[in-house]
Write a protein that holds these residues in place. Structure first.
Motif, short mmCIF file in Angstrom:
data_model
loop_
_atom_site.label_atom_id
_atom_site.label_comp_id
_atom_site.label_asym_id
_atom_site.label_seq_id
_atom_site.Cartn_x
_atom_site.Cartn_y
_atom_site.Cartn_z
N ALA A 58 74.42 101.88 76.25
CA ALA A 58 74.32 103.12 77.04
C ALA A 58 72.93 103.74 76.94
N ALA A 59 72.35 104.05 78.07
CA ALA A 59 71.02 104.67 78.08
C ALA A 59 71.06 106.03 77.41
N GLY A 60 70.11 106.25 76.53
CA GLY A 60 69.89 107.58 75.99
C GLY A 60 70.73 107.98 74.79
N VAL A 64 71.31 98.98 71.96
CA VAL A 64 70.57 97.95 72.70
C VAL A 64 70.26 98.46 74.10
N MET A 65 69.04 98.28 74.55
CA MET A 65 68.74 98.49 75.97
C MET A 65 68.49 97.12 76.58
N PRO A 66 69.45 96.66 77.38
CA PRO A 66 69.30 95.36 78.04
C PRO A 66 68.75 95.57 79.46
N ALA A 102 61.56 102.37 76.03
CA ALA A 102 61.97 100.99 76.37
C ALA A 102 62.91 101.01 77.57
N THR A 103 63.80 102.00 77.59
CA THR A 103 64.73 102.14 78.71
C THR A 103 63.97 102.31 80.02
N ALA A 104 62.92 103.15 79.97
CA ALA A 104 62.12 103.41 81.17
C ALA A 104 61.33 102.19 81.62
N SER A 148 61.75 98.38 80.39
CA SER A 148 62.48 97.12 80.64
C SER A 148 63.89 97.35 81.15
N GLY A 149 64.52 98.48 80.78
CA GLY A 149 65.88 98.76 81.26
C GLY A 149 65.88 99.03 82.76
N SER A 150 65.04 100.00 83.18
CA SER A 150 64.95 100.36 84.60
C SER A 150 63.97 99.47 85.34
N GLY A 151 63.08 98.81 84.62
CA GLY A 151 61.97 98.07 85.23
C GLY A 151 62.33 97.11 86.34
O1 LIG Z 1 69.57 103.76 85.54
C1 LIG Z 1 70.10 103.81 84.42
O2 LIG Z 1 70.38 104.92 83.89
C2 LIG Z 1 70.40 102.54 83.68
C3 LIG Z 1 69.67 102.48 82.37
C4 LIG Z 1 68.57 101.48 82.57
C5 LIG Z 1 68.89 100.86 83.83
N1 LIG Z 1 69.90 101.42 84.42
#
Ligand code: A1CAB
Ligand code: NAI
Length: 287
Positions: free
Chosen positions: A105-107, A126-128, A176-178, A180-183
């Motif tokens: 989960a993000a954040g 983990v941020m996948p 990292a979320t900003a 590779s997660g959202s990338g």
């Molecule tokens: O947009 C989101 O909040 C989720 C986390 C990273 C990618 N998607």
């Protein structure tokens, strides 16, 4: 956690990232009988079952059977889903018997997850990212206070089956979320915009799509192939790769001039900052 060949992985939330993990693990050769999904939308659970041969159970059953319990619901649903497994986890002894909780989960900080679970539950944050579905994930891992080297290594081994896994201090997770997660979404937007531009200029959409997707794949190959920028022993530098495309007075220089003038670089800096800030805010709101 027990041996990865025999361990049971239960995913709480069979949405986009839950499917990317489950589908990626099956594609990597994992026995679907070692995977479980908990999904509140019954039709979605059925869809995952028929697509990957994965069994659907409820949250307490998942908590009873899992060696690894993956949290893959939206940040706002994390408290609910943790409440659904807490009592069962309390009945399993911490350490060898109690599953490691791996949160995607993000954040949401590990401390907030630990606070909703029995004491001494091992938590790995983990941020996948969605390329996990095709074995090309970038997963960024941090541990909570009760997770030791064994739990972290086991989580890394699980995720290495679906891509790359690196450890970072938890303080770096929002960034990292900003990245590779959202990338992947930033790259998809770029691809979409390039295709639309070519279509507007008259190229048939299937041709534009093939040209752009192959270009993104090829550029990714150069970025990740050691020595591709003519230097040895250091990772390829995007700026050098870009220079190699840019002939003096040529087409690329003309295009880059427009992108710089229109602020692409600063827009990306602001976009990454906004994503990082949103991750922090999600943690404050739901953590
Ligand atoms: O947009 C989101 O909040 C989720 C986390 C990273 C990618 N998607
Ligand atoms: N989509 C992405 O690219 C990424 C998402 N994440 C994180 O993964 C988590 C899930 O995101 P998505 O998969 O995109 O969301 P999603 O909305 O596609 O999936 C969530 C799923 O959980 C189910 N659900 C909700 N409450 C439930 C409950 N109590 N029990 C069982 N199932 C329940 C929903 O029906 C839904 O199918 C989020 O926390 C997000 O921050 C992390 C990295 C990348």
């Amino acid at each position: 956690m027990s041996d990865h060949q025999t361990s049971t992985v239960a995913v709480l939330g069979g949405g986009k990232i839950g499917e990317a993990l489950l589908g990626g693990l099956v594609a990597a050769g994992r026995d679907p009988r070692s995977l479980l999904v908990v999904e509140s939308v019954a039709a979605r659970a059925q869809e995952l079952g028929s697509r990957y041969g994965i069994g659907a159970v409820d949250a307490p059953e998942a908590a009873r059977r899992a060696d690894v319990l993956v949290v893959a619901v939206k940040p706002a649903d994390v408290p609910t889903v943790l409440d659904q497994v807490r009592d069962v986890l309390a009945g399993r002894a911490p350490g060898q018997d109690r599953p490691t909780v791996v949160s995607l989960a993000a954040g949401i900080p590990t401390a907030a997850i630990e606070a909703r679970l029995p004491a001494e539950t091992a938590v790995v944050r983990v941020m996948p990212n969605t390329p996990m579905l095709v074995g090309r994930a970038m997963c960024v891992l941090s541990t909570g206070s009760a997770a030791g080297d064994a739990e972290l290594a086991a989580a890394e081994e699980l995720l290495a089956a679906v891509g790359r896994a690196v450890r970072v201090p938890e303080a770096q997770q929002d960034l990292a979320t900003a990245l590779s997660g959202s990338g992947p979404a930033y790259v998809f937007l770029l691809a979409e915009a390039m295709i639309d531009a070519a279509v507007a200029l008259g190229l048939p959409r299937p041709v534009a799509t093939e040209l752009v997707t192959a270009t993104v794949e090829g550029a990714g190959g150069l970025l990740t192939t050691p020595g591709s920028d003519g230097r040895e022993g250091v990772p390829p530098h995007p700026g050098l790769l870009r220079e190699a495309v840019t002939s003096p007075g040529g087409t690329t220089a003309a295009a880059l001039g427009v992108l710089e003038a229109d602020g692409l670089r600063s827009a990306l800096a602001r976009a990454v900052t906004a994503a990082r800030d949103r991750s922090v805010a999600l943690g404050r709101q739901y953590g």
